[in-house]
Design a protein around this motif. Structure first.
Motif, PDB file in Angstrom:
ATOM      1  N   PHE A 261      -0.385  -2.666  -2.134  1.00 18.91           N
ATOM      2  CA  PHE A 261      -1.776  -2.393  -1.773  1.00 18.91           C
ATOM      3  C   PHE A 261      -2.723  -3.241  -2.625  1.00 18.91           C
ATOM      4  CE2 PHE A 261      -0.083   1.382   0.245  1.00 18.91           C
ATOM      5  CZ  PHE A 261      -0.972   1.630   1.272  1.00 18.91           C
ATOM      6  N   THR A 262      -3.718  -3.824  -1.984  1.00 17.05           N
ATOM      7  CA  THR A 262      -4.748  -4.547  -2.724  1.00 17.05           C
ATOM      8  C   THR A 262      -5.777  -3.547  -3.242  1.00 17.05           C
ATOM      9  OG1 THR A 262      -6.220  -4.875  -0.827  1.00 17.05           O
ATOM     10  CG2 THR A 262      -4.446  -6.481  -1.138  1.00 17.05           C
ATOM     11  N   GLU A 263      -6.729  -4.032  -4.019  1.00 17.49           N
ATOM     12  CA  GLU A 263      -7.783  -3.157  -4.542  1.00 17.49           C
ATOM     13  C   GLU A 263      -8.627  -2.563  -3.423  1.00 17.49           C
ATOM     14  OE1 GLU A 263     -10.112  -5.177  -7.427  1.00 17.49           O
ATOM     15  OE2 GLU A 263      -8.447  -5.505  -8.817  1.00 17.49           O
ATOM     16  N   LEU A 264      -8.674  -3.239  -2.281  1.00 18.05           N
ATOM     17  CA  LEU A 264      -9.450  -2.737  -1.144  1.00 18.05           C
ATOM     18  C   LEU A 264      -8.628  -1.805  -0.256  1.00 18.05           C
ATOM     19  CD1 LEU A 264     -11.351  -5.983  -0.092  1.00 18.05           C
ATOM     20  CD2 LEU A 264     -12.223  -4.036  -1.395  1.00 18.05           C
ATOM     21  N   GLY A 265      -7.385  -1.511  -0.652  1.00 20.65           N
ATOM     22  CA  GLY A 265      -6.562  -0.594   0.120  1.00 20.65           C
ATOM     23  C   GLY A 265      -5.856  -1.247   1.295  1.00 20.65           C
ATOM     24  N   LEU A 266      -5.748  -2.591   1.290  1.00 17.97           N
ATOM     25  CA  LEU A 266      -5.083  -3.313   2.373  1.00 17.97           C
ATOM     26  C   LEU A 266      -3.644  -3.635   1.977  1.00 17.97           C
ATOM     27  CD1 LEU A 266      -7.896  -5.927   3.135  1.00 17.97           C
ATOM     28  CD2 LEU A 266      -7.545  -3.717   4.260  1.00 17.97           C
ATOM     29  N   VAL A 267      -2.768  -3.698   2.974  1.00 20.79           N
ATOM     30  CA  VAL A 267      -1.402  -4.168   2.755  1.00 20.79           C
ATOM     31  C   VAL A 267      -1.245  -5.486   3.495  1.00 20.79           C
ATOM     32  CG1 VAL A 267       1.033  -3.768   3.247  1.00 20.79           C
ATOM     33  CG2 VAL A 267      -0.383  -1.897   2.408  1.00 20.79           C
ATOM     34  N   GLU A 268      -0.849  -6.518   2.776  1.00 18.58           N
ATOM     35  CA  GLU A 268      -0.655  -7.836   3.377  1.00 18.58           C
ATOM     36  C   GLU A 268       0.837  -8.089   3.525  1.00 18.58           C
ATOM     37  OE1 GLU A 268      -2.507 -10.320   0.531  1.00 18.58           O
ATOM     38  OE2 GLU A 268      -4.533  -9.666   1.006  1.00 18.58           O
TER      39      GLU A 268
END
Length: 530
Positions: free
Chosen positions: A409-416
């Motif tokens: 998870f990124t700091e923005l709550g996204l999964v890449e």
């Protein structure tokens, strides 16, 4: 988990559906006019060299030239060391002893190593325009792009992959540790001299005799390709991959497949023989479907296929996904929708995200989405919840044979994540851009087009002497102008002393406007339109 393969054979199209516990997880289609060329081997001719892209375009005898990047060029055909195959999901060992190569071949390779020692050669150093070259298609043509080519040839069997221009040995990472050692010993024993070999997951449990039989068959296939290369002129097809049914069965057929259902008699007999040839006759049932109701309707697959082309995917809980593809990446948005939960908001969000993670993995396989994928899960404050959602996604994606890479998870709550793309997505296969909106998914509103008509009339009144005009538009716009915009239209007529007649034309696009001079019926083009 019960796995079934449903095969629908029609005159112009073949479709293969893969079901896991009655749920559609993969769909393969092939039409007579749009057959895949992945795996085909060609004798091609280098059309052009692009030093700025470190690539070459190669004519292989189809409409679009193939794209060959320097990383996909082995030096065996032009005087260098055998390269290593792409690693994908396989574990490899590199044999650097040139085992099986004759003395002249060794001298040739040693000379190339000296020439390029310590650096990667540029494309212009190893390829020349007009040069003949042996290539294999790694990716089908997609949109305006031609096929992706490689010189890293690989001939796939059910249990193994033979790499005739490499000298590596490997065993699939999906094979359990306890079995991998035995399979590696077998691979060493049967590996042809001077060639590479990878034991695939489906080869697990096989004995030396079965594996030797298959590797000999692949080596004979390579011998036919080599002889054909020496005897024909480029561009020419040297080897054509198996038909869709055989290709998919080769990739998927294993003991975990409970049944293969085929709706065409000859194909059913061919599949049954194919299953027996793999020694799976006692484990995999082959059924010839004879009911009057089409087989995909019987298994309720047609509706599932239609749903797989929609942007919105409903979850059982009442939440939903929105899947949108752009030129650069695919975005998946997760929403709670109608799901309100029974405990706390955090628990509702967590349950939705876990369910979404499993469904995202299924949709990626079903839609065959490749490239960069960004998943926007609903924000979670609890770190443990994020870890469990990430674990659910990793666990679900393990069923996918395509190479994937998932980031945290990124700091923005996204999964890449990335997923290897080999062919066009299901959406690209089954649909085309709307000729009306040209793929945008929307058109200008009636108000917007109406206001554009009024602005255009105002320009004409200022820039030309014409006072009697005919406005030709789509019937929907004509109705809007004569009803909703009639007051504005009459006001404009009085202000500029115009007489405007609105005509509808069913053949016009809703966004198009054509204005004629009433006298002579000649279209008026303003200065910036000329």
């Amino acid at each position: 988990m019960r796995k079934e393969i449903i095969i629908n054979v029609e005159e112009d199209e073949s479709r293969i559906a893969v079901l896991e516990d009655k749920q559609l997880v993969q769909l393969f289609t092939e039409r007579k006019t749009e057959q895949s060329i992945v795996g085909n081997v060609y004798k091609g001719t280098v059309n052009s060299i692009l030093p700025g892209m470190q690539a070459a375009f190669v004519d292989i005898g189809i409409d679009k030239a193939g794209f060959l990047h320097v990383d996909d060029v082995l030096y065996d055909l032009i005087g260098g060391k055998p390269g290593q195959p792409t690693k994908d999901s396989e574990e490899e060992e590199d044999f650097d002893d040139d085992e099986g190569a004759d003395k002249a071949e060794k001298r040739r390779r040693r000379s190339a190593r000296d020439k390029f020692r310590g650096r990667r050669p540029a494309i212009q150093e190893i390829l020349k325009k007009g040069q003949d070259i042996l290539v294999q298609v790694a990716k089908d043509p997609i949109s305006t792009k031609g096929p992706r080519l490689t010189t890293r040839l690989s001939l796939a069997g059910r249990s193994m992959v033979l790499m005739p221009l490499s000298n590596n040995l490997g065993v699939s990472r999906r094979i359990e540790d306890s079995e991998r050692g035995r399979m590696k010993q077998l691979a060493r024993a049967i590996k042809p001299q001077g060639m590479g070999l990878i034991i695939r997951t489906l080869g697990s449990g096989e004995g030396e005799e079965e594996l030797k039989f298959e590797v000999d068959a692949l080596a004979r296939r390579w011998g036919l390709i080599k002889r054909a290369y020496d005897s024909v002129r480029a561009p020419t097809l040297l080897y054509k991959e198996e038909a869709l049914t055989e290709r998919i069965l080769r990739e998927l057929l294993a003991k975990d497949v409970a049944e293969v259902v085929v709706d065409e008699k000859e194909t059913a007999a061919r599949v049954e023989e194919y299953v027996r040839s793999f020694g799976l006759g006692e484990d995999v049932k082959v059924s010839h479907y004879t009911n009057s109701l089409p087989v995909f309707e019987h298994y309720r697959l047609e509706r599932e296929i239609e749903k797989s082309l929609r942007q919105k995917v409903w979850l059982r809980s009442g939440g939903y996904l929105v899947i949108q593809a752009t030129e650069a990446l695919t975005v998946v948005d997760v929403n709670t929708g109608k799901f309100t939960g029974k405990k706390s908001q955090a628990e509702t969000i967590f349950k939705t995200n876990v369910e979404a993670a499993v469904e995202v993995a299924r949709q990626l396989r079903l839609r065959d989405i490749g490239g960069i994928i960004v998943i926007d899960f609903i924000d979670m404050d609890d770190g443990e919840h994020r870890e469990r959602v990430s674990l659910a996604l990793h666990e679900a994606i393990r069923k996918d044979k395509a190479k994937t890479n998932i980031l945290d998870f990124t700091e923005l709550g996204l999964v890449e994540m990335t997923r290897k793309r080999v062919k066009q997505s299901l959406e690209k296969d089954l649909t085309q851009a709307c000729p009306y909106c040209e793929g945008k998914g929307f058109i200008l509103s009636e108000l917007t087009v109406g206001l554009k008509v009024l602005r255009t009339l105002k320009k004409i009144a200022i820039q030309t002497p014409e006072k009697s005009l005919i406005v030709c538009v789509h019937p929907a716009i004509a109705a809007y102008l004569c009803q909703e915009d009639s007051v504005r239209l009459r006001t404009l007529e009085r202000r500029y002393d115009l007489r405007v007649q609105v005509q509808d034309d069913y053949q016009m696009h809703r966004e198009d406007i054509k204005i004629l001079a009433a006298k002579g019926q000649k279209e008026i083009l303003l200065s910036e339109e000329r």
